[in-house]
Design an enzyme around this catalytic site. Structure first.
Site, PDB file in Angstrom:
ATOM      1  CD  GLU A 114      -2.754   1.048   2.439  1.00  9.88           C
ATOM      2  OE1 GLU A 114      -3.728   0.142   2.547  1.00  9.88           O
ATOM      3  OE2 GLU A 114      -3.080   1.952   2.919  1.00  9.88           O
ATOM      4  CG  ASP A 115       1.433   2.953   3.025  1.00 10.32           C
ATOM      5  OD1 ASP A 115       0.616   3.235   2.389  1.00 10.32           O
ATOM      6  OD2 ASP A 115       1.367   2.724   4.300  1.00 10.32           O
TER       7      ASP A 115
HETATM    8  P1  NDP Z   1      -5.587   8.908   7.567  1.00  4.61           P
HETATM    9  O1  NDP Z   1      -6.004   7.863   6.712  1.00  4.61           O
HETATM   10  O2  NDP Z   1      -4.831  10.073   6.546  1.00  4.61           O
HETATM   11  O3  NDP Z   1      -4.586   8.744   8.485  1.00  4.61           O
HETATM   12  C1  NDP Z   1      -4.628   7.573   9.437  1.00  4.61           C
HETATM   13  C2  NDP Z   1      -3.655   6.549   9.047  1.00  4.61           C
HETATM   14  O4  NDP Z   1      -2.318   7.113   9.136  1.00  4.61           O
HETATM   15  C3  NDP Z   1      -3.849   5.416   9.953  1.00  4.61           C
HETATM   16  O5  NDP Z   1      -4.632   4.522   9.648  1.00  4.61           O
HETATM   17  C4  NDP Z   1      -2.211   4.831  10.042  1.00  4.61           C
HETATM   18  O6  NDP Z   1      -2.311   3.757   8.754  1.00  4.61           O
HETATM   19  C5  NDP Z   1      -1.501   6.188   9.584  1.00  4.61           C
HETATM   20  N1  NDP Z   1      -0.775   6.638  10.598  1.00  4.61           N
HETATM   21  C6  NDP Z   1       0.679   7.069  10.375  1.00  4.61           C
HETATM   22  N2  NDP Z   1       0.974   7.770  11.520  1.00  4.61           N
HETATM   23  C7  NDP Z   1       0.037   7.454  12.216  1.00  4.61           C
HETATM   24  C8  NDP Z   1      -0.052   8.115  13.616  1.00  4.61           C
HETATM   25  N3  NDP Z   1       0.989   8.821  14.268  1.00  4.61           N
HETATM   26  N4  NDP Z   1      -1.214   7.943  14.358  1.00  4.61           N
HETATM   27  C9  NDP Z   1      -2.135   7.185  13.483  1.00  4.61           C
HETATM   28  N5  NDP Z   1      -2.150   6.804  12.530  1.00  4.61           N
HETATM   29  C10 NDP Z   1      -0.982   7.078  11.702  1.00  4.61           C
HETATM   30  O7  NDP Z   1      -6.590   9.691   8.191  1.00  4.61           O
HETATM   31  P2  NDP Z   1      -8.272   9.637   8.465  1.00  4.61           P
HETATM   32  O8  NDP Z   1      -8.429   8.437   9.185  1.00  4.61           O
HETATM   33  O9  NDP Z   1      -8.572  10.720   9.308  1.00  4.61           O
HETATM   34  O10 NDP Z   1      -8.648   9.563   7.045  1.00  4.61           O
HETATM   35  C11 NDP Z   1      -8.752  10.469   6.341  1.00  4.61           C
HETATM   36  C12 NDP Z   1     -10.148  10.865   5.924  1.00  4.61           C
HETATM   37  O11 NDP Z   1     -10.710  11.903   6.868  1.00  4.61           O
HETATM   38  C13 NDP Z   1     -10.419  11.397   4.579  1.00  4.61           C
HETATM   39  O12 NDP Z   1     -11.572  10.925   3.862  1.00  4.61           O
HETATM   40  C14 NDP Z   1     -10.606  12.929   4.895  1.00  4.61           C
HETATM   41  O13 NDP Z   1     -11.372  13.267   3.806  1.00  4.61           O
HETATM   42  C15 NDP Z   1     -11.331  12.931   6.304  1.00  4.61           C
HETATM   43  N6  NDP Z   1     -10.714  14.212   6.864  1.00  4.61           N
HETATM   44  C16 NDP Z   1     -11.672  14.348   8.176  1.00  4.61           C
HETATM   45  C17 NDP Z   1     -10.946  15.414   8.661  1.00  4.61           C
HETATM   46  C18 NDP Z   1     -11.715  15.771   9.929  1.00  4.61           C
HETATM   47  O14 NDP Z   1     -11.762  16.764  10.801  1.00  4.61           O
HETATM   48  N7  NDP Z   1     -12.790  14.720  10.434  1.00  4.61           N
HETATM   49  C19 NDP Z   1     -10.230  16.584   8.427  1.00  4.61           C
HETATM   50  C20 NDP Z   1      -9.646  16.294   7.047  1.00  4.61           C
HETATM   51  C21 NDP Z   1      -9.873  14.901   6.274  1.00  4.61           C
HETATM   52  P3  NDP Z   1      -1.505   2.590   8.601  1.00  4.61           P
HETATM   53  O15 NDP Z   1      -1.673   1.667   9.675  1.00  4.61           O
HETATM   54  O16 NDP Z   1      -1.700   2.167   7.133  1.00  4.61           O
HETATM   55  O17 NDP Z   1      -0.138   3.343   8.654  1.00  4.61           O
END
Ligand code: NDP
Ligand code: ZN
Length: 236
Positions: free
Chosen positions: A67-68
């Site tokens: 994925e990454d």
């Molecule tokens: P992301 O999916 O962008 O980030 C979360 C993912 O990042 C985790 O599942 C993990 O995945 C990875 N990760 C890496 N470092 C960390 C860390 N320190 N802590 C936790 N996770 C980490 O974010 P969201 O889950 O919020 O998803 C984005 C969605 O949110 C979009 O749909 C966007 O439109 C929306 N959004 C919501 C906002 C709000 O305020 N609610 C604001 C902006 C966007 P892995 O295990 O794969 O590494």
């Protein structure tokens, strides 16, 4: 998993993942090396879930490579076999889809994942909820963190029934995350933002920042002092 060959394979997978993720950092304010996360996921599976299946542990270490990073499923299969390839595929979101849809699909697909993929998925969410609690992505509002916790809870709901140990640990870290939020400790986390926090492990699942530990000690000393003052005989 028990013999030398299995240990050698797990080490090979760890080295492979470390190489693939070598330029990546976690999104948390301490920007820890990305590889810490897949290693934590494999550790949780082995030491909390009691998982001994080699393919599951190898797939845990590799779960974010396709994925990454530029890693291909063929590459994974050539080195680690078809079973690991299939497990990694189950952990891989389709990045051509919009993020909101990917997140919805994780909830919808969770119940149909294989049992081993469900175990990895729960461990993945434990690791991410711990990070959201103690080392959240810079700039995430409390609302965004809460939404992440709700989403992770829904994904894990679809994975239940495979490992009581992992499910209990998930429930515990989720409870801690919400208590942390309610107690306003997230606000303390923003003190001196940009600095690197030294994390102190206070129980198997709880890590606090150095600042929080100092504040707890100060609060305790202050409480004792107040108690002593309250008990001091007064003269008229
Ligand atoms: P992301 O999916 O962008 O980030 C979360 C993912 O990042 C985790 O599942 C993990 O995945 C990875 N990760 C890496 N470092 C960390 C860390 N320190 N802590 C936790 N996770 C980490 O974010 P969201 O889950 O919020 O998803 C984005 C969605 O949110 C979009 O749909 C966007 O439109 C929306 N959004 C919501 C906002 C709000 O305020 N609610 C604001 C902006 C966007 P892995 O295990 O794969 O590494
Ligand atoms: Zn992950």
């Amino acid at each position: 998993m028990s013999d030398h060959t299995d240990i050698a394979t797990l080490l090979q997978a760890t080295r492979f993942a470390a190489e693939k993720h070598r330029f990546q950092r976690r999104k948390g304010t301490d920007a820890s090396p990305y590889i810490n996360h897949p290693i934590e996921v494999a550790d949780l599976l082995a030491n909390v879930g009691g998982v001994a299946d080699l393919s599951t542990l190898v797939a845990a270490v590799l779960h974010d490579t396709v994925e990454d990073t530029e890693t291909t499923p063929d590459e994974v299969e050539a080195l680690f076999g078809a079973e690991v390839r299939a497990l990694v595929a189950e952990m891989t979101d389709d990045k051509t889809l919009p993020k909101a849809k990917r997140k919805r699909l994780q909830i919808e697909h969770a119940p149909s994942l294989s049992a081993h993929a469900k175990e990895i998925k729960i461990a993945d969410k434990i690791s991410n909820v711990l990070d959201i609690t103690h080392n959240p992505p810079a700039g995430w509002s409390p609302k965004r963190k809460r939404e992440y916790l709700e989403w992770a809870e829904r994904v894990v709901a679809g994975c239940r029934g495979v490992s009581q140990g992992l499910e209990d640990r998930f429930d515990e870290v989720l409870r801690n995350a919400r208590a942390f939020d309610r107690n306003g400790l997230n606000r303390l986390d923003r003190w001196g933002a940009g600095g690197r926090d030294f994390l102190i492990r206070v129980s198997p699942t709880e890590r606090v920042t150095e600042r929080q530990a100092i504040l707890c000690v100060l609060a305790k000393v202050w409480g004792m002092k107040q108690g002593a003052l309250a008990g001091t005989p007064t003269t008229k």
